[in-house]
Design a protein around this motif. Sequence first.
Motif, PDB file in Angstrom:
ATOM      1  N   VAL A  12       0.868  -1.182   0.000  1.00 45.54           N
ATOM      2  CA  VAL A  12       0.000   0.000   0.000  1.00 45.54           C
ATOM      3  C   VAL A  12       0.902   1.228   0.000  1.00 45.54           C
ATOM      4  N   LEU A  13       0.745   2.065  -1.021  1.00 42.78           N
ATOM      5  CA  LEU A  13       1.663   3.187  -1.245  1.00 42.78           C
ATOM      6  C   LEU A  13       0.929   4.516  -1.223  1.00 42.78           C
ATOM      7  N   ARG A  14       1.649   5.553  -0.787  1.00 39.10           N
ATOM      8  CA  ARG A  14       1.152   6.927  -0.917  1.00 39.10           C
ATOM      9  C   ARG A  14       2.365   7.845  -1.079  1.00 39.10           C
ATOM     10  N   ILE A  15       2.113   9.081  -1.474  1.00 33.76           N
ATOM     11  CA  ILE A  15       3.168  10.094  -1.533  1.00 33.76           C
ATOM     12  C   ILE A  15       2.932  11.070  -0.382  1.00 33.76           C
ATOM     13  N   ARG A  16       3.975  11.315   0.390  1.00 33.72           N
ATOM     14  CA  ARG A  16       3.880  12.314   1.452  1.00 33.72           C
ATOM     15  C   ARG A  16       5.256  12.952   1.586  1.00 33.72           C
ATOM     16  N   GLU A  17       5.276  14.257   1.749  1.00 33.14           N
ATOM     17  CA  GLU A  17       6.549  14.999   1.862  1.00 33.14           C
ATOM     18  C   GLU A  17       7.500  14.639   0.717  1.00 33.14           C
ATOM     19  N   LYS A  18       6.924  14.581  -0.487  1.00 29.48           N
ATOM     20  CA  LYS A  18       7.696  14.305  -1.717  1.00 29.48           C
ATOM     21  C   LYS A  18       8.414  12.964  -1.690  1.00 29.48           C
ATOM     22  N   ARG A  19       7.923  12.015  -0.875  1.00 28.47           N
ATOM     23  CA  ARG A  19       8.523  10.677  -0.859  1.00 28.47           C
ATOM     24  C   ARG A  19       7.430   9.625  -1.013  1.00 28.47           C
ATOM     25  N   LEU A  20       7.798   8.526  -1.657  1.00 29.96           N
ATOM     26  CA  LEU A  20       6.906   7.379  -1.763  1.00 29.96           C
ATOM     27  C   LEU A  20       6.996   6.576  -0.469  1.00 29.96           C
ATOM     28  N   GLN A  21       5.844   6.364   0.171  1.00 27.69           N
ATOM     29  CA  GLN A  21       5.816   5.670   1.458  1.00 27.69           C
ATOM     30  C   GLN A  21       4.982   4.392   1.367  1.00 27.69           C
ATOM     31  N   ALA A  22       5.354   3.405   2.181  1.00 26.65           N
ATOM     32  CA  ALA A  22       4.642   2.130   2.224  1.00 26.65           C
ATOM     33  C   ALA A  22       4.091   1.880   3.627  1.00 26.65           C
ATOM     34  N   LEU A  23       2.928   1.264   3.675  1.00 23.29           N
ATOM     35  CA  LEU A  23       2.274   0.932   4.936  1.00 23.29           C
ATOM     36  C   LEU A  23       2.797  -0.424   5.436  1.00 23.29           C
ATOM     37  N   LEU A  24       3.398  -0.431   6.617  1.00 21.22           N
ATOM     38  CA  LEU A  24       3.955  -1.672   7.174  1.00 21.22           C
ATOM     39  C   LEU A  24       3.559  -1.802   8.642  1.00 21.22           C
ATOM     40  N   TRP A  25       3.440  -3.049   9.109  1.00 22.25           N
ATOM     41  CA  TRP A  25       3.182  -3.277  10.541  1.00 22.25           C
ATOM     42  C   TRP A  25       4.305  -4.134  11.114  1.00 22.25           C
ATOM     43  N   ARG A  35      10.404  -7.520  12.892  1.00 19.65           N
ATOM     44  CA  ARG A  35      10.519  -7.086  11.498  1.00 19.65           C
ATOM     45  C   ARG A  35       9.177  -6.546  11.021  1.00 19.65           C
ATOM     46  N   TRP A  36       9.238  -5.821   9.882  1.00 17.11           N
ATOM     47  CA  TRP A  36       8.057  -5.129   9.359  1.00 17.11           C
ATOM     48  C   TRP A  36       7.439  -5.924   8.207  1.00 17.11           C
ATOM     49  N   SER A  37       6.107  -6.030   8.250  1.00 18.63           N
ATOM     50  CA  SER A  37       5.357  -6.865   7.310  1.00 18.63           C
ATOM     51  C   SER A  37       4.370  -6.031   6.492  1.00 18.63           C
ATOM     52  N   LEU A  38       4.050  -6.553   5.322  1.00 16.13           N
ATOM     53  CA  LEU A  38       2.953  -5.980   4.538  1.00 16.13           C
ATOM     54  C   LEU A  38       1.621  -6.355   5.169  1.00 16.13           C
ATOM     55  N   PRO A  39       0.618  -5.484   5.060  1.00 18.04           N
ATOM     56  CA  PRO A  39      -0.717  -5.863   5.507  1.00 18.04           C
ATOM     57  C   PRO A  39      -1.270  -7.007   4.665  1.00 18.04           C
ATOM     58  N   GLY A  40      -2.096  -7.839   5.304  1.00 15.01           N
ATOM     59  CA  GLY A  40      -2.690  -8.991   4.621  1.00 15.01           C
ATOM     60  C   GLY A  40      -2.748 -10.163   5.567  1.00 15.01           C
ATOM     61  N   GLY A  41      -2.930 -11.350   5.028  1.00 16.62           N
ATOM     62  CA  GLY A  41      -2.979 -12.543   5.859  1.00 16.62           C
ATOM     63  C   GLY A  41      -3.615 -13.696   5.104  1.00 16.62           C
ATOM     64  N   ARG A  42      -3.997 -14.726   5.851  1.00 17.59           N
ATOM     65  CA  ARG A  42      -4.490 -15.958   5.245  1.00 17.59           C
ATOM     66  C   ARG A  42      -5.792 -15.755   4.470  1.00 17.59           C
TER      67      ARG A  42
END
Lengths: 223, 223
Positions: A12-25, A35-42
Motif C-alpha cells: 500500500v503506497l502513498r506520496i507524502r513529503e515528496k517521498r513514496l511511502q509504504a504501509l507496514l506493521w 521485522r516489518w510486514s505488509l498488511p494482509g494474511g491468510r
Amino acid sequence: MISTGHEVLAGVLRIREKRLQALLWQRAKPPHPNRWSLPGGRLGPDETVEHSIRRQLAEKVDVRELTHVEQISVFSAPDRVPGSRVVATAFLGLIPSDADPELPDDTCWHPVEDLPETAFDHEGILFAARERLRAKLSYTNIGFALAPPRFTVSELRDIYSAALGYRVSATNLQRVLSRRGALEATGQTVAAGPSGGRPPALFRFTSRDLQITDAFAVLRPPG
Amino acid sequence: MISTGHEVLAGVLRIREKRLQALLWQRAKPPHPNRWSLPGGRLGPDETVEHSIRRQLAEKVDVRELTHVEQISVFSAPDRVPGSRVVATAFLGLIPSDADPELPDDTCWHPVEDLPETAFDHEGILFAARERLRAKLSYTNIGFALAPPRFTVSELRDIYSAALGYRVSATNLQRVLSRRGALEATGQTVAAGPSGGRPPALFRFTSRDLQITDAFAVLRPPG
C-alpha cells in the motif's frame, strides 16, 4: 494432492513529503519478530483473494481511503516463509496524498527508499508493487489514485517525481496528461504565495476509474 | 490454517486463418468428462508457479514455440472446481502464427469465438487471457509474439485484426508501430502476386522482448 496455504499481501503506497511511502506493521511474535510486514494474511475459506485483501486491509486503514487496488503477481518460491508452504497473491494499493488514515499502534508509513528490516519476501513484493505503479503511471491515468481531488501542476509534478524516482518536468506532465484527456483545469486558482504573481490554476483528473490513456488511438474500434 | 490446492493454467493463443485460436485438451475422466480444459495442472512442491506452467506446457507443445508467457491473474472463487478447494494462477501464453507445434492426441486448437464446451471456469480464464493480450497490443510491442519473424504490413494487419476482434487499418498500424520504434523494414520484399504491381516490403519487430512502446517519452529519466 499437494496442499498449500494461501495468503494475500498488499504493497500500500502513498506520496507524502515528496517521498513514496509504504504501509507496514511490526511483527510482535516469531517468525521474524520486530521485522516489518505488509498488511494482509491468510485467505479465508469462503472468500476470493480480492475479498480477502479488502477485508484484511480494512483492519489497518479506512478502506474508503483506498483509491485503487489491483492484483500484481503470485509469489510462490517454495521456501518463501518458514514452515509449511504458503503461496501469496500480491496486490498494489494506493492512497491519495491528502488522506491521513488512522493506523493501529503496530502500523506506520515508511519511505520505500529507506525501509526498516522487513519480514520474509515482503521487500521484494513491495518493490514489485512500486514497479507496477511506475509502469502504469506511463500509460494510464493512475495518478488520480495518488493525487488529492484538486491540485496545482507543481503539486502533481512532485507526486509523479516521488513515485517515479526522478524529477519530471511540470510543463511536460501537464501537456501530456491534458493531450490524452486525463487532466483538466477546474477553473479555480489557489491564493498566490507571499511573492505575489499569478495565482496557480487548480487541476483535476477527468476520471477516477483506471484507463489506458494512450491505447493506439488509431487502432480503436470504429464508433 | 486453511490448506488449499494450487494449480496453474494457461490460455495459450495464436492467430491462424485470420482467427484467434486457443489450445485446449479434452478431458477423458470426471469431473467434466469430454469437456475442454486449459493446459496446466497442480503446482509441484518444489517449483514456483512460473516453473510449473512451463513444465506443464512442455507436455502439450514444444516450449521453444512459446514466444511469450506472463501471469495474468489468480482465480480463487471458493467453488471454482468441485471437491476440495483449488486456487488457480492463470497465465497468458503466445505462439507465433507460423509455428505449428505437434500436439498430443487429446489436444487441439479452437477458435476463441467458437469454443466447444469448456470445463470449470476455464472459459473465463481464456477470456481474461484474450483481454490481457488486447490491452497489451495497445501499449506494448507484444505483436512480436504472434507474428512470424518477417511479414508484410497486410499480414500484420490481419494478425492485429484477429486478436483485437475488429478490422485495423494497415496504414495506421505501420505508421504507429514504426513511429514508436517497434517495427522496421527488413529491406527485403516478397514476390509480387499474380496481379503484378510493386512487391510488398517485408518488416520485422525491432525487439522480441516485451517493451512498453509509448511510455510517456517526455517523462523518462534523463540519459
